[in-house]
Structures are given as structure tokens and as C-alpha cells.
Write an enzyme that holds these catalytic residues in place. Structure first.
Site, PDB file in Angstrom:
ATOM      1  NE  ARG A   1       9.618  43.759 -32.080  1.00  0.00           N
ATOM      2  CZ  ARG A   1      10.612  43.433 -31.260  1.00  0.00           C
ATOM      3  NH1 ARG A   1      11.850  43.698 -31.588  1.00  0.00           N
ATOM      4  NH2 ARG A   1      10.356  42.852 -30.109  1.00  0.00           N
ATOM      5  CB  ILE A  39      12.745  38.949 -30.700  1.00  0.00           C
ATOM      6  CG1 ILE A  39      13.051  40.214 -31.514  1.00  0.00           C
ATOM      7  CG2 ILE A  39      11.280  38.907 -30.340  1.00  0.00           C
ATOM      8  CD1 ILE A  39      12.259  40.278 -32.848  1.00  0.00           C
ATOM      9  CB  SER A  40      15.843  42.640 -27.386  1.00  0.00           C
ATOM     10  OG  SER A  40      16.892  41.726 -27.243  1.00  0.00           O
ATOM     11  CD  GLN A  41      11.283  47.075 -23.633  1.00  0.00           C
ATOM     12  OE1 GLN A  41      12.416  47.016 -23.162  1.00  0.00           O
ATOM     13  NE2 GLN A  41      10.310  47.741 -23.077  1.00  0.00           N
ATOM     14  N   PRO A  42      11.491  46.264 -28.374  1.00  0.00           N
ATOM     15  CG  PRO A  42       9.639  46.627 -29.769  1.00  0.00           C
ATOM     16  CD  PRO A  42      10.057  45.924 -28.508  1.00  0.00           C
TER      17      PRO A  42
END
Ligand code: SAM
Length: 214
Positions: free
Chosen positions: A33, A59-62
Site C-alpha cells: 500500500r 486513498i480509501s481506509q484499508p
């Protein structure tokens, strides 16, 4: 690099919160990531939050990446349409888990950057398009799965049309400030069934069948 952080992310943020799809967990263990955020943000890449990637996007939260991917229910032989390439991180996860990924981004600079991150990883199953993803990708339709990674005011009609019968679409739907993560099923005869999968907060889906502006 960052193996310990990545493993801890998978254990605590994903498995610890109910992500059980082995293939999703393995993909998130493998894809690096930190390669998808700006150099200064690399030390924070595995934290439990979205991170700015420029042009007002994130970038979206994992956990959200994992939940959306698990909800798609991928076996490996699907053609997937992704709306909102963003950093390209979610695209890489999909490329690990599906046959082909067709990804559309409206901001050209972001797509160029995402491609620059993805090219060295040698995926041969990612196809890129710049434009309004609310209209889908008609020349490549129909799709087995559709993932929308920005918030829509309603289920985009063109996307539903481009979904196969028995296909699944995952899309955040609601207001500009908060949404429900919806799982949309296309039943025999083309009937729509919508199931809620929890609350979420995404940047707006901007386009003809989305919001008028950011
Ligand atoms: N999944 C991405 C990642 O892993 O980095 C994050 C995506 S970000 C939350 C949402 C993205 O959707 C932004 O890059 C935004 O520019 C894009 N977007 C918004 N409206 C769009 C549209 N109509 N068509 C294509 N992309 C759109």
C-alpha cells in the site's frame, strides 16, 4: 518494506473487524500500500484511515477497501468495472482477485499517477479509461461485478444496465456527507435488489449520473 505494518494492518484492522475472505486478506497482505501514497505519507500508509492523494481525493481506509472487495465476492474469473481509480491501490487488489479490471477515473492526473504506480507491478489484466464513470464503459459491458469508490446520490442507472444478470455492484449511496454502503444485485429479469452493508463516508461521485460538483 513495511512488512510488519502490513501484517498488523491485516490482523487488527481487517481480521479483527470481521473480514474473513481468505483471498482478500492474502491480497491485502501482499500488495504494498505504501507504493500508492506520496513519499512523505509512506510511514502512515498502513494506518486506519484514508490519506490524501492530491486533487482533493483520498486513498480509501484499508478496512473499507477490504469490506468492499469482500462484498463483491470474487472467485477469480470475473470481469470487474471499477469507477474511481484514485491512487490505484484498490485496482491492484482487484487485479489480484479477478480476471480483468476495467478502471475509470475522471481526473486525468490521478489516473496517470495511478498507472505510474501500477505499471512496475506488471499486472496484465488492468485496462484504463479517463472520463465520467457514471456512464460506465459500454464497449466493454456487461460486467460480472462493479465497484464504485465514490459516493453516489443514487444507484447510477447506466452502471446497473451494464451489470450482468446475477451480477453484484458495490456502491456508497446517500448524501454528500455520509452514505450507506450498498450491495446491489441484478436478479433474473433485470430486477434490482439493494442491501445495506453499513455506514461510510466517501468523496462525491461527480458526473452526469452523480453529483454536479466536488
Ligand atoms: N479506490 C481508490 C484508491 O484505492 O485509491 C480511492 C478512490 S477515491 C475515494 C474516489 C475516486 O473517484 C477519486 O479519484 C475521484 O476522482 C473519482 N471519481 C469521482 N467521480 C468520478 C466519476 N464520475 N468517474 C470516475 N471517477 C470518479
Amino acid at each position: 518494506m513495511f512488512e510488519t505494518e502490513r501484517e498488523s494492518m491485516v490482523r487488527h484492522q481487517l481480521e479483527g473487524r470481521g473480514i474473513i475472505d481468505r483471498r482478500v486478506l492474502d491480497a491485502m497482505r501482499m500488495v504494498e500500500r505504501h507504493l500508492f501514497v506520496n513519499e512523505d505519507d509512506r510511514p502512515y500508509a498502513y494506518e486506519d484511515r484514508p490519506i490524501p492523494i492530491g486533487s482533493g481525493q483520498t486513498i480509501s481506509q484499508p478496512f473499507m477497501v477490504a469490506l468492499m472487495t469482500q462484498t463483491l465476492s470474487l472467485a477469480g474469473d470475473e470481469r470487474v468495472l471499477e469507477i474511481g481509480t484514485g491512487s490505484g491501490y484498490q485496482t491492484a487488489i482487484l487485479a489480484e482477485l479477478a480476471q480483468d479490471v476495467f478502471t475509470v477515473e475522471r481526473i486525468a492526473g490521478l489516473q496517470v499517477h495511478a498507472k505510474r504506480c501500477l505499471d512496475p507491478l506488471n499486472y496484465t489484466n488492468i485496462h484504463y479509461k479517463t472520463g465520467d464513470g457514471t456512464l460506465g464503459w459500454s464497449s466493454q459491458a456487461p460486467f460480472d461485478r462493479i465497484l464504485v469508490t465514490a459516493a453516489a446520490p443514487r444507484v447510477p442507472q447506466k452502471l446497473f444496465e451494464q451489470l450482468k444478470i446475477a451480477g453484484r455492484m458495490v456502491v456508497p449511496v446517500g448524501g454528500r456527507l455520509s452514505q450507506e454502503l450498498d450491495l446491489v444485485l441484478k436478479k433474473t429479469g433485470g430486477k434490482m435488489q439493494v442491501m445495506h452493508r453499513g455506514g461510510c463516508i466517501f468523496v462525491p461521485l461527480v458526473g452526469k449520473d452523480g453529483w454536479e460538483r466536488d
